[in-house]
Design an enzyme around this catalytic site. Structure first.
Site, PDB file in Angstrom:
ATOM      1  N   PHE A  12       6.670  -1.383  12.535  1.00  0.00           N
ATOM      2  CA  PHE A  12       6.410   0.059  12.456  1.00  0.00           C
ATOM      3  C   PHE A  12       4.974   0.416  12.878  1.00  0.00           C
ATOM      4  CE2 PHE A  12       5.069   3.229   8.985  1.00  0.00           C
ATOM      5  CZ  PHE A  12       5.202   4.339   9.802  1.00  0.00           C
ATOM      6  N   THR A 124      -3.863  -3.436   2.415  1.00  0.00           N
ATOM      7  CA  THR A 124      -3.122  -2.277   1.895  1.00  0.00           C
ATOM      8  C   THR A 124      -3.764  -1.772   0.608  1.00  0.00           C
ATOM      9  OG1 THR A 124      -1.029  -1.656   0.829  1.00  0.00           O
ATOM     10  CG2 THR A 124      -1.525  -3.990   0.886  1.00  0.00           C
ATOM     11  N   ASP A 125      -3.523  -0.498   0.309  1.00  0.00           N
ATOM     12  CA  ASP A 125      -4.056   0.039  -0.960  1.00  0.00           C
ATOM     13  C   ASP A 125      -3.364  -0.592  -2.172  1.00  0.00           C
ATOM     14  OD1 ASP A 125      -1.559   1.327  -0.863  1.00  0.00           O
ATOM     15  OD2 ASP A 125      -2.349   3.332  -1.255  1.00  0.00           O
ATOM     16  N   GLU A 126      -2.211  -1.244  -1.924  1.00  0.00           N
ATOM     17  CA  GLU A 126      -1.481  -1.847  -3.051  1.00  0.00           C
ATOM     18  C   GLU A 126      -2.239  -3.008  -3.684  1.00  0.00           C
ATOM     19  OE1 GLU A 126       2.674  -2.596  -2.857  1.00  0.00           O
ATOM     20  OE2 GLU A 126       3.078  -0.808  -1.700  1.00  0.00           O
ATOM     21  N   TYR A 148       4.496  -9.077  -3.027  1.00  0.00           N
ATOM     22  CA  TYR A 148       3.991  -8.544  -1.752  1.00  0.00           C
ATOM     23  C   TYR A 148       2.493  -8.245  -1.854  1.00  0.00           C
ATOM     24  CZ  TYR A 148       2.573  -4.945   1.570  1.00  0.00           C
ATOM     25  OH  TYR A 148       1.857  -4.202   2.485  1.00  0.00           O
ATOM     26  N   SER A 149       2.126  -7.418  -2.840  1.00  0.00           N
ATOM     27  CA  SER A 149       0.719  -6.993  -2.885  1.00  0.00           C
ATOM     28  C   SER A 149      -0.207  -8.153  -3.251  1.00  0.00           C
ATOM     29  CB  SER A 149       0.532  -5.799  -3.821  1.00  0.00           C
ATOM     30  OG  SER A 149       1.073  -6.038  -5.083  1.00  0.00           O
ATOM     31  N   LYS A 152      -0.813  -9.984  -0.075  1.00  0.00           N
ATOM     32  CA  LYS A 152      -1.745  -9.211   0.760  1.00  0.00           C
ATOM     33  C   LYS A 152      -3.172  -9.322   0.215  1.00  0.00           C
ATOM     34  CE  LYS A 152      -1.049  -6.883   3.855  1.00  0.00           C
ATOM     35  NZ  LYS A 152      -1.014  -7.171   5.311  1.00  0.00           N
ATOM     36  N   ARG A 212       2.536   8.383  -4.454  1.00  0.00           N
ATOM     37  CA  ARG A 212       1.948   7.674  -3.323  1.00  0.00           C
ATOM     38  C   ARG A 212       1.104   8.675  -2.537  1.00  0.00           C
ATOM     39  NH1 ARG A 212       3.533   4.274  -6.206  1.00  0.00           N
ATOM     40  NH2 ARG A 212       4.894   2.500  -5.770  1.00  0.00           N
TER      41      ARG A 212
HETATM   42  P1  NAD Z   1       6.880  -3.899   9.317  1.00  0.00           P
HETATM   43  O1  NAD Z   1       7.642  -4.708   8.327  1.00  0.00           O
HETATM   44  O2  NAD Z   1       7.500  -2.694   9.918  1.00  0.00           O
HETATM   45  O3  NAD Z   1       6.442  -4.839  10.544  1.00  0.00           O
HETATM   46  C1  NAD Z   1       6.004  -6.148  10.363  1.00  0.00           C
HETATM   47  C2  NAD Z   1       6.067  -6.859  11.716  1.00  0.00           C
HETATM   48  O4  NAD Z   1       5.540  -8.184  11.548  1.00  0.00           O
HETATM   49  C3  NAD Z   1       7.487  -7.012  12.253  1.00  0.00           C
HETATM   50  O5  NAD Z   1       7.514  -6.676  13.631  1.00  0.00           O
HETATM   51  C4  NAD Z   1       7.795  -8.492  12.061  1.00  0.00           C
HETATM   52  O6  NAD Z   1       8.706  -9.017  13.015  1.00  0.00           O
HETATM   53  C5  NAD Z   1       6.419  -9.098  12.193  1.00  0.00           C
HETATM   54  N1  NAD Z   1       6.294 -10.410  11.514  1.00  0.00           N
HETATM   55  C6  NAD Z   1       6.709 -10.726  10.261  1.00  0.00           C
HETATM   56  N2  NAD Z   1       6.442 -12.014   9.997  1.00  0.00           N
HETATM   57  C7  NAD Z   1       5.824 -12.508  11.109  1.00  0.00           C
HETATM   58  C8  NAD Z   1       5.284 -13.783  11.433  1.00  0.00           C
HETATM   59  N3  NAD Z   1       5.332 -14.831  10.583  1.00  0.00           N
HETATM   60  N4  NAD Z   1       4.713 -13.947  12.658  1.00  0.00           N
HETATM   61  C9  NAD Z   1       4.673 -12.917  13.545  1.00  0.00           C
HETATM   62  N5  NAD Z   1       5.175 -11.710  13.289  1.00  0.00           N
HETATM   63  C10 NAD Z   1       5.741 -11.496  12.078  1.00  0.00           C
HETATM   64  O7  NAD Z   1       5.518  -3.552   8.595  1.00  0.00           O
HETATM   65  P2  NAD Z   1       4.582  -2.254   8.714  1.00  0.00           P
HETATM   66  O8  NAD Z   1       5.011  -1.256   7.741  1.00  0.00           O
HETATM   67  O9  NAD Z   1       4.433  -1.911  10.146  1.00  0.00           O
HETATM   68  O10 NAD Z   1       3.202  -2.865   8.179  1.00  0.00           O
HETATM   69  C11 NAD Z   1       2.303  -3.526   9.093  1.00  0.00           C
HETATM   70  C12 NAD Z   1       1.092  -4.017   8.322  1.00  0.00           C
HETATM   71  O11 NAD Z   1       0.456  -2.909   7.672  1.00  0.00           O
HETATM   72  C13 NAD Z   1       1.446  -4.999   7.200  1.00  0.00           C
HETATM   73  O12 NAD Z   1       0.420  -5.977   7.186  1.00  0.00           O
HETATM   74  C14 NAD Z   1       1.404  -4.153   5.931  1.00  0.00           C
HETATM   75  O13 NAD Z   1       1.047  -4.944   4.821  1.00  0.00           O
HETATM   76  C15 NAD Z   1       0.312  -3.161   6.283  1.00  0.00           C
HETATM   77  N6  NAD Z   1       0.388  -1.843   5.614  1.00  0.00           N
HETATM   78  C16 NAD Z   1       1.551  -1.117   5.668  1.00  0.00           C
HETATM   79  C17 NAD Z   1       1.576   0.157   5.105  1.00  0.00           C
HETATM   80  C18 NAD Z   1       2.818   1.005   5.156  1.00  0.00           C
HETATM   81  O14 NAD Z   1       2.852   2.060   4.537  1.00  0.00           O
HETATM   82  N7  NAD Z   1       3.868   0.617   5.889  1.00  0.00           N
HETATM   83  C19 NAD Z   1       0.423   0.675   4.486  1.00  0.00           C
HETATM   84  C20 NAD Z   1      -0.742  -0.105   4.451  1.00  0.00           C
HETATM   85  C21 NAD Z   1      -0.751  -1.359   5.043  1.00  0.00           C
HETATM   86  O1  DAU Z   2       0.763   1.696  -0.252  1.00  0.00           O
HETATM   87  C1  DAU Z   2       0.953   1.007   0.962  1.00  0.00           C
HETATM   88  C2  DAU Z   2       2.283   0.294   0.916  1.00  0.00           C
HETATM   89  O2  DAU Z   2       3.295   1.281   1.035  1.00  0.00           O
HETATM   90  C3  DAU Z   2       2.436  -0.768   1.994  1.00  0.00           C
HETATM   91  O3  DAU Z   2       1.485  -1.777   1.771  1.00  0.00           O
HETATM   92  C4  DAU Z   2       3.856  -1.352   1.990  1.00  0.00           C
HETATM   93  O4  DAU Z   2       4.017  -2.244   3.077  1.00  0.00           O
HETATM   94  C5  DAU Z   2       4.841  -0.222   2.120  1.00  0.00           C
HETATM   95  O5  DAU Z   2       6.166  -0.732   2.043  1.00  0.00           O
HETATM   96  C6  DAU Z   2       4.625   0.820   1.032  1.00  0.00           C
HETATM   97  O6  DAU Z   2       4.985   0.315  -0.276  1.00  0.00           O
HETATM   98  P1  DAU Z   2       5.769   1.229  -1.351  1.00  0.00           P
HETATM   99  O7  DAU Z   2       6.431   0.337  -2.311  1.00  0.00           O
HETATM  100  O8  DAU Z   2       4.880   2.293  -1.871  1.00  0.00           O
HETATM  101  O9  DAU Z   2       6.816   1.933  -0.326  1.00  0.00           O
HETATM  102  P2  DAU Z   2       8.390   2.203  -0.438  1.00  0.00           P
HETATM  103  O10 DAU Z   2       8.740   3.060   0.728  1.00  0.00           O
HETATM  104  O11 DAU Z   2       9.166   0.952  -0.653  1.00  0.00           O
HETATM  105  O12 DAU Z   2       8.482   3.082  -1.762  1.00  0.00           O
HETATM  106  C7  DAU Z   2       7.761   4.302  -1.903  1.00  0.00           C
HETATM  107  C8  DAU Z   2       8.092   4.877  -3.266  1.00  0.00           C
HETATM  108  O13 DAU Z   2       9.477   5.282  -3.276  1.00  0.00           O
HETATM  109  C9  DAU Z   2       7.969   3.891  -4.415  1.00  0.00           C
HETATM  110  O14 DAU Z   2       7.528   4.582  -5.581  1.00  0.00           O
HETATM  111  C10 DAU Z   2       9.393   3.389  -4.633  1.00  0.00           C
HETATM  112  C11 DAU Z   2      10.223   4.615  -4.290  1.00  0.00           C
HETATM  113  N1  DAU Z   2      11.568   4.350  -3.727  1.00  0.00           N
HETATM  114  C12 DAU Z   2      11.662   3.548  -2.635  1.00  0.00           C
HETATM  115  C13 DAU Z   2      12.889   3.268  -2.067  1.00  0.00           C
HETATM  116  C14 DAU Z   2      12.994   2.356  -0.868  1.00  0.00           C
HETATM  117  C15 DAU Z   2      12.698   4.939  -4.287  1.00  0.00           C
HETATM  118  O15 DAU Z   2      12.611   5.682  -5.264  1.00  0.00           O
HETATM  119  N2  DAU Z   2      13.917   4.668  -3.720  1.00  0.00           N
HETATM  120  C16 DAU Z   2      14.069   3.843  -2.646  1.00  0.00           C
HETATM  121  O16 DAU Z   2      15.215   3.618  -2.194  1.00  0.00           O
END
Ligand code: NAD
Ligand code: DAU
Length: 334
Positions: A12, A124-126, A148-149, A152, A212
């Site tokens: 993403f 991540t903020d987590e 996960y967190s 990280k 969040r």
């Molecule tokens: P995502 O799960 O959408 O994408 C992760 C990507 O990493 C995928 O394309 C996957 O194929 C690849 N990957 C996984 N394992 C791998 C490996 N061993 N080698 C190479 N590639 C690999 O995740 P995202 O939501 O895009 O998050 C990206 C980064 O940002 C992560 O490090 C996550 O912790 C961090 N982050 C995400 C959020 C959020 O809200 N989504 C917020 C803050 C930080």
């Molecule tokens: O804060 C940054 C993080 O945000 C990133 O580091 C993570 O990669 C990312 O997945 C995200 O984590 P969250 O756990 O906050 O995101 P998620 O979308 O899984 O959930 C957001 C909120 O919604 C959380 O309070 C759980 C709730 N939730 C989530 C899902 C998937 C529901 O209530 N129902 C659901 O089906």
């Protein structure tokens, strides 16, 4: 001409970051190293795949043989690759430890060996854990509460240690929850938007009052680029946009934008160890001169419209037919 190694670039945020780089720097070179787990999707980069400055390498960041020559080539390493979904980490934490910690170690070792201009560790903020009132600053203690967190947090501090010990020019970013195009429909916003479009139930964990702080993915990408150019080595930067909403509020926005009934909401068992609230203080980044460019209202509408207009993208993923199609289309083994 700057050469980037973007890991996890088929996910993403990584794919949005690659779009961001080519949009902003026409002569940039990008190597995208991605293992293509369930979350990696080359369709996210369709209009970039033939750009002469772009190269895709399928591989694991845990594999030093693949990683080393790529880091050697690169000026900038931006490490997005991770297992990223909290719920999956509760069920099966193994790959989180491997990729998020060991994979980061392999990248850092390569950066130490061959040298890079900048190593951006996307944390991540987590890592701070939950906070009832106020907001976390970069100097606050890390109290991660999910596998996960915690993984990280391990990577975050490992990256810092490579700055202190080996002078690798590391910057760590800790961003809040992202939303936008190409987010895998297991995360709250894309899951609820796509379910609502299909008139399926929206499963709200617990009482739905968990908070969040939401940031549009392009603002996150912009902030990464900003700290890469203006931040100091060895520093941590919180990234957020000051849009705290609880899950009921997010659900309400989605239902009203899609003109769907409240009856689609369903309260389900809570996530174990569910963090109540995340909040980051971004004054350090603001003092450096960065501000988000998108308003929450506008960017939420853009996002919901994107999922409305790109049904094919998420229907393939949700249908499960995707993997076969994908392997054939991209001629990918395994
Ligand atoms: P995502 O799960 O959408 O994408 C992760 C990507 O990493 C995928 O394309 C996957 O194929 C690849 N990957 C996984 N394992 C791998 C490996 N061993 N080698 C190479 N590639 C690999 O995740 P995202 O939501 O895009 O998050 C990206 C980064 O940002 C992560 O490090 C996550 O912790 C961090 N982050 C995400 C959020 C959020 O809200 N989504 C917020 C803050 C930080
Ligand atoms: O804060 C940054 C993080 O945000 C990133 O580091 C993570 O990669 C990312 O997945 C995200 O984590 P969250 O756990 O906050 O995101 P998620 O979308 O899984 O959930 C957001 C909120 O919604 C959380 O309070 C759980 C709730 N939730 C989530 C899902 C998937 C529901 O209530 N129902 C659901 O089906």
């Amino acid at each position: 001409m700057a050469k980037f190694l973007v890991t996890g670039g088929a996910g993403f945020i990584g794919s949005n970051f690659i779009h961001y780089l080519f949009g902003k720097y026409p002569d940039v070179e990008v190597i995208n190293l991605d293992k293509l787990t369930y979350a990696g999707n080359l369709e996210n980069l369709k209009n970039i795949e033939n750009n002469p400055g772009y190269r895709f390498v399928k591989g694991d960041i845990c594999d030093a043989e693949i990683v080393e020559p790529l880091v050697k080539e690169a000026d900038f390493v931006v490490n997005f690759a991770a297992e990223s979904h909290v719920d999956r980490s509760i069920g099966e934490p193994d790959d989180f430890i491997k990729t998020d910690i060991f994979g980061t170690f392999v990248l850092l070792e390569a950066a130490r060996k061959y040298g890079v201009k900048k190593f951006i560790q996307i944390s991540t903020d987590e890592v701070y854990g939950s906070i009832e009132d106020g907001s976390f600053r970069e100097t606050d203690a890390l109290m991660p509460s999910s596998p996960y967190s915690a993984s990280k947090a391990g990577a975050d501090r490992l990256a810092y240690s490579y700055f202190v010990t080996y002078k690798v020019p590391v910057i760590v970013t800790r961003c809040s929850n992202n939303y936008g195009p190409y987010q895998y429909p297991e995360k709250l916003i894309p899951l609820f938007v796509t379910n609502a479009i299909e008139d399926k139930k929206l499963p709200i964990y617990g009482d739905g009052k968990n908070v969040r702080d939401w940031i549009y993915v392009m603002d996150h990408c912009d902030a990464i680029d900003f700290v890469m150019n203006h931040g100091d080595d060895g520093e941590v930067y919180n990234i957020g946009a000051g849009n705290e909403r609880n899950n009921l509020e997010i659900t309400g926005i989605i239902l009203s934008e899609l003109e769907k009934p409240k009856e689609l909401m369903t309260f389900v068992k809570d996530r174990p160890g569910h963090d109540r609230r995340y909040s980051v203080d971004c004054s350090k980044l603001h003092a450096l001169g960065w501000q988000p460019k998108h308003s929450f209202q506008e960017a939420m509408k853009l996002t919901i419209d994107w999922y409305k207009d790109n049904r094919e993208w998420w229907e393939k993923i949700k249908s499960g037919e995707y993997l076969e199609y994908y392997k054939q289309h991209y001629q990918i083994e395994g």
